[in-house]
Design a protein around this motif. Structure first.
Motif, mmCIF file in Angstrom:
data_model
loop_
_atom_site.group_PDB
_atom_site.id
_atom_site.type_symbol
_atom_site.label_atom_id
_atom_site.label_comp_id
_atom_site.label_asym_id
_atom_site.label_seq_id
_atom_site.Cartn_x
_atom_site.Cartn_y
_atom_site.Cartn_z
ATOM 1 N N ASN A 29 0.801 -1.214 0.027
ATOM 2 C CA ASN A 29 0.005 -0.081 0.151
ATOM 3 C C ASN A 29 0.899 1.119 -0.101
ATOM 4 O OD1 ASN A 29 -2.461 -1.268 0.113
ATOM 5 N ND2 ASN A 29 -2.085 -1.713 2.378
ATOM 6 N N SER A 30 2.099 1.067 0.775
ATOM 7 C CA SER A 30 2.919 2.412 0.683
ATOM 8 C C SER A 30 4.374 1.913 0.890
ATOM 9 C CB SER A 30 2.316 3.413 1.708
ATOM 10 O OG SER A 30 2.570 2.897 3.103
ATOM 11 N N ILE A 31 5.367 2.532 0.417
ATOM 12 C CA ILE A 31 6.590 2.101 0.450
ATOM 13 C C ILE A 31 7.422 3.626 1.051
ATOM 14 C CG2 ILE A 31 8.751 1.625 -0.852
ATOM 15 C CD1 ILE A 31 7.139 -0.180 -2.491
ATOM 16 N N VAL A 32 8.262 3.172 1.944
ATOM 17 C CA VAL A 32 9.162 4.609 2.607
ATOM 18 C C VAL A 32 10.484 4.119 2.350
ATOM 19 C CG1 VAL A 32 9.661 5.725 4.629
ATOM 20 C CG2 VAL A 32 7.479 5.133 4.229
ATOM 21 N N ILE A 33 11.394 4.920 1.761
ATOM 22 C CA ILE A 33 12.788 4.816 1.646
ATOM 23 C C ILE A 33 13.419 5.825 2.503
ATOM 24 C CG2 ILE A 33 14.606 4.996 0.074
ATOM 25 C CD1 ILE A 33 12.610 4.345 -2.254
ATOM 26 N N VAL A 34 14.353 5.478 3.370
ATOM 27 C CA VAL A 34 15.162 5.944 4.078
ATOM 28 C C VAL A 34 16.394 6.029 3.430
ATOM 29 C CG1 VAL A 34 15.995 6.437 6.585
ATOM 30 C CG2 VAL A 34 13.789 5.311 6.063
ATOM 31 N N GLY A 35 16.899 7.347 3.061
ATOM 32 C CA GLY A 35 18.120 7.318 2.626
ATOM 33 C C GLY A 35 18.100 7.971 1.361
ATOM 34 N N GLY A 36 18.921 9.054 0.675
ATOM 35 C CA GLY A 36 18.642 9.752 -0.479
ATOM 36 C C GLY A 36 19.857 9.702 -1.220
ATOM 37 N N GLY A 37 20.624 8.480 -1.211
ATOM 38 C CA GLY A 37 21.959 8.472 -1.915
ATOM 39 C C GLY A 37 21.441 7.322 -3.177
ATOM 40 N N ALA A 38 22.684 6.515 -3.572
ATOM 41 C CA ALA A 38 22.496 5.607 -4.727
ATOM 42 C C ALA A 38 21.371 4.547 -4.541
ATOM 43 C CB ALA A 38 24.072 5.048 -4.986
ATOM 44 N N ALA A 39 21.572 3.969 -3.366
ATOM 45 C CA ALA A 39 20.570 2.901 -3.309
ATOM 46 C C ALA A 39 18.917 3.385 -3.203
ATOM 47 C CB ALA A 39 20.847 1.992 -1.918
ATOM 48 N N GLY A 40 18.926 4.485 -2.423
ATOM 49 C CA GLY A 40 17.661 4.916 -2.101
ATOM 50 C C GLY A 40 17.052 5.577 -3.447
ATOM 51 N N PHE A 41 17.751 6.305 -4.245
ATOM 52 C CA PHE A 41 17.382 6.675 -5.735
ATOM 53 C C PHE A 41 17.042 5.746 -6.448
ATOM 54 C CE2 PHE A 41 17.771 8.033 -9.906
ATOM 55 C CZ PHE A 41 16.889 8.951 -9.909
ATOM 56 N N ALA A 42 17.802 4.700 -6.631
ATOM 57 C CA ALA A 42 17.699 3.604 -7.624
ATOM 58 C C ALA A 42 16.482 2.738 -7.187
ATOM 59 C CB ALA A 42 18.994 2.737 -7.613
ATOM 60 N N ALA A 43 16.126 2.697 -6.153
ATOM 61 C CA ALA A 43 14.722 1.994 -5.559
ATOM 62 C C ALA A 43 13.608 2.861 -6.024
ATOM 63 C CB ALA A 43 14.818 1.788 -4.083
ATOM 64 N N ALA A 44 13.671 3.930 -5.592
ATOM 65 C CA ALA A 44 12.326 4.753 -6.242
ATOM 66 C C ALA A 44 12.367 5.045 -7.551
ATOM 67 C CB ALA A 44 12.475 6.185 -5.619
ATOM 68 N N GLU A 45 13.262 5.032 -8.396
ATOM 69 C CA GLU A 45 13.289 5.102 -9.689
ATOM 70 C C GLU A 45 12.750 3.862 -10.363
ATOM 71 O OE1 GLU A 45 14.620 4.407 -13.933
ATOM 72 O OE2 GLU A 45 15.414 3.438 -12.157
ATOM 73 N N ARG A 46 13.235 2.632 -9.811
ATOM 74 C CA ARG A 46 12.857 1.270 -10.542
ATOM 75 C C ARG A 46 11.256 1.029 -9.925
ATOM 76 N NH1 ARG A 46 15.862 -2.459 -12.965
ATOM 77 N NH2 ARG A 46 14.481 -4.119 -13.661
ATOM 78 N N LEU A 47 10.940 1.377 -8.823
ATOM 79 C CA LEU A 47 9.548 1.075 -8.389
ATOM 80 C C LEU A 47 8.627 1.798 -9.513
ATOM 81 C CD1 LEU A 47 9.692 1.804 -4.558
ATOM 82 C CD2 LEU A 47 9.197 -0.185 -5.824
ATOM 83 N N ARG A 48 8.864 3.101 -9.886
ATOM 84 C CA ARG A 48 8.020 3.827 -10.775
ATOM 85 C C ARG A 48 8.250 3.232 -12.201
ATOM 86 N NH1 ARG A 48 4.470 4.966 -7.505
ATOM 87 N NH2 ARG A 48 4.605 7.144 -6.395
ATOM 88 N N ARG A 49 9.480 2.802 -12.522
ATOM 89 C CA ARG A 49 9.847 1.923 -13.839
ATOM 90 C C ARG A 49 8.942 0.814 -14.146
ATOM 91 N NH1 ARG A 49 15.463 0.047 -16.098
ATOM 92 N NH2 ARG A 49 16.345 1.943 -14.774
ATOM 93 N N GLU A 50 8.820 0.156 -12.659
ATOM 94 C CA GLU A 50 7.876 -0.963 -12.750
ATOM 95 C C GLU A 50 6.371 -0.699 -12.526
ATOM 96 O OE1 GLU A 50 8.862 -4.433 -13.133
ATOM 97 O OE2 GLU A 50 10.899 -3.523 -13.362
ATOM 98 N N GLN A 51 6.161 0.410 -12.604
ATOM 99 C CA GLN A 51 4.778 1.077 -12.843
ATOM 100 C C GLN A 51 3.936 0.623 -11.461
ATOM 101 O OE1 GLN A 51 2.614 0.369 -16.265
ATOM 102 N NE2 GLN A 51 4.440 -0.091 -17.647
ATOM 103 N N TYR A 52 4.519 0.530 -10.339
ATOM 104 C CA TYR A 52 4.171 0.776 -8.949
ATOM 105 C C TYR A 52 3.356 2.018 -8.684
ATOM 106 C CZ TYR A 52 3.737 1.169 -3.954
ATOM 107 O OH TYR A 52 3.209 1.366 -2.547
ATOM 108 N N GLN A 53 2.199 1.926 -8.400
ATOM 109 C CA GLN A 53 1.192 2.958 -8.193
ATOM 110 C C GLN A 53 0.952 3.742 -7.033
ATOM 111 O OE1 GLN A 53 0.005 4.452 -11.230
ATOM 112 N NE2 GLN A 53 1.322 3.005 -12.366
#
Length: 508
Positions: free
Chosen positions: A129-153
């Motif tokens: 239902n919701s995803i929280v990412i703690v961190g604004g570095g390489a891993a955090g950004f890559a996770a957020a970008e990939r979630l949207r690329r996978e069309q997570y809504q």
């Protein structure tokens, strides 16, 4: 190297080339409408993609074709030849693709295809239902970008305690610090990317606690944020000096954009700098400051620079390389205090200095994970899918210790590309895919015009094999234990570095 790209050389592919000029497994560099295009043949299929890597513009014609993918020779990004999708960091943007047809005995490249969003994978039916990412570095950004690329809504909240947008951190100690790359190149994405993709990026956000029972992240101001899945990507922080004088304003560490800006500002007036530590960061800083015309002295307790990671032969070469550029080394020595305009060493020497940069290592930021009761072992323990011992909480990047199939050990590494790739894998697994993280670790280091690529992971070895000539800047160095290659370092042997990576992937 950042931002360069191949010239539009070779044949005009709109006019076509003979099929005989492109055998199975072959590649051919040409152009279409002024853009460099790479033709690749895999069996009966022929692909046409942009010839420059979307990361730093590496020449893909010199890369490695593996099945229906192409890997960049510079920093080992990987792309799908069918779709252009960036499959592996450090690249995030896809390649352009062109239509291809065969007319008689010729291959004709047609119009550039529109970019399509990749089809989402079939995942677990229990979409978070919701995803929280703690961190604004390489891993955090890559996770957020990939979630949207996978069309997570669902909602994505990204909490970064930095004041700057996520940046290309390797550049902070390389091209940007040296003055050869503009600051515009640093953000991984511009500010509008986050709003456009529904990523709630909160800068300057300080997390005080992970309330595991309530599935809440608690900020220092008391704000609570509920999560269904959580990624911990808190990264690492520089080890700071504790000697007298280490708190003076001209003593710097380097981790953030603000740190790099501060060093650049002081380098504009300083004539002499002391770098404490002969690590990768320390010596990249030394190279950048020499490029800016600053006199540099390096102080380190080691017998040779980088010997712990690269061995004595490479260590001697790196020292000689820096000495060629005017760096003065004070090895097997340490600083005992820092004065107003000097550094005092244990040996009794005193070095004049108008600025000091410390590069004596980093330590993973484990406080949140420890306080939340996650299993620890000199890092946050995760399984093959990067999930911690608390279901629904994942960890990636500098803090994660994971079971590595290549060494058959639990390892933790502090490489930018590894963090990016782990962030992307964690994103897929937060969506229920259960994909093991099996990538071979990779990093690169830049010293003046000499790049060093390193694949694998060797915390110790019983043999070092050198192919080529290190001093001539043409070599491959294997680090072996009980006859098995654990890691490979190369200088100007990019194709062999890619081949070594592939061999390690397949030897599991």
């Amino acid at each position: 190297m950042a931002g360069s790209h191949p010239d539009a050389s070779g044949p005009d592919l709109a006019q076509g080339v003979a099929i005989a000029d492109l055998p199975d497994g072959g590649r051919l560099l040409g152009h279409r409408d002024g853009e460099p295009v790479l033709l690749v043949r895999c069996g009966e299929e022929i692909f046409a993609v942009a010839a420059a890597c979307s990361h730093y513009g590496g020449p893909l014609a010199e890369g490695l074709i593996v099945d229906d993918t192409v890997r960049c020779p510079w920093h080992h990004a990987c792309f799908d030849l069918r779709t252009g999708e960036a499959l592996r960091a450090p690249a995030l943007m896809p390649l352009g693709c062109w239509s291809v047809e065969q007319r008689g005995d010729r291959i004709i490249v047609g119009e550039k295809r529109k970019k399509l969003s990749p089809a989402p994978r079939a995942g677990d039916s229990r979409t978070p239902n919701s995803i929280v990412i703690v961190g604004g570095g390489a891993a955090g950004f890559a996770a957020a970008e990939r979630l949207r690329r996978e069309q997570y809504q669902g909602p994505i909240i990204m909490l970064s305690d930095d004041e700057s947008l996520p940046v290309d951190r390797p550049n902070l100690s390389k091209d940007y610090l040296a003055g050869t790359a503009p600051e515009d190149w640093l953000p991984l994405r511009k500010e509008g990317f986050y709003a456009k993709n529904g990523i709630d990026l909160r800068l300057g956000a300080k997390v005080a606690e992970l309330d595991v029972r309530a599935s809440d992240v608690v900020l220092t101001d008391g704000t609570r944020m509920a999560f269904d899945k959580l990624l911990l990507a808190t990264g690492a922080e520089p080890v700071r000096l504790t000697i007298p004088g280490s708190d003076q304003p001209y003593v710097h560490t380097l981790r953030s954009l603000a740190d790099s800006r501060s060093i650049i500002a002081q380098a504009g007036t300083a004539r002499r700098a002391v770098v404490l530590g002969a690590s990768f960061i320390g010596l990249e800083v030394a190279a950048a400051l020499r490029t800016r015309g600053v006199e540099v002295h390096v102080v380190a307790p080691d017998k040779r620079p980088m010997e712990r990671v690269l061995g004595p032969q490479m260590g001697d070469f790196i020292r000689a390389l820096h000495e060629e550029h005017g760096v003065v080394f004070h090895l097997e020595d340490t600083a005992t205090s820092i004065g107003a305009k000097n550094v005092h060493l244990r040996s009794g020497r005193t070095i004049a200095a108008e600025m000091v940069v410390t590069g004596i290592g980093v330590r993973p930021r484990l406080g949140l994970a420890e306080a939340a009761g996650l299993a620890m072992d000199r890092g946050v323990l995760v399984d093959t899918c990067l999930e911690t011992t608390v279901p629904g909480i994942f960890a990636a990047g500098d803090i994660a210790r994971w079971p590595d199939p290549h060494t058959a050990e639990n390892i933790r590494v502090e490489h930018w590309v590894v963090a990016q790739r782990q962030g992307a894998t964690a994103a897929l697994n937060m969506l229920g895919h259960r994909i093991p993280f099996t990538d071979v670790p990779f990093f690169w280091s830049q010293h003046y015009d000499v790049p060093i690529n390193y694949v694998g992971h060797a915390e110790g070895w019983d043999a070092i094999e050198v192919e080529g000539d290190i001093a001539a800047r043409d070599c491959l160095v294997r680090f072996k234990r009980r006859g098995r290659t654990l890691a490979v370092a190369t200088i100007f042997r990019d194709g062999e570095s890619l081949a070594a990576e592939l061999a390690m992937e397949r030897d599991v």
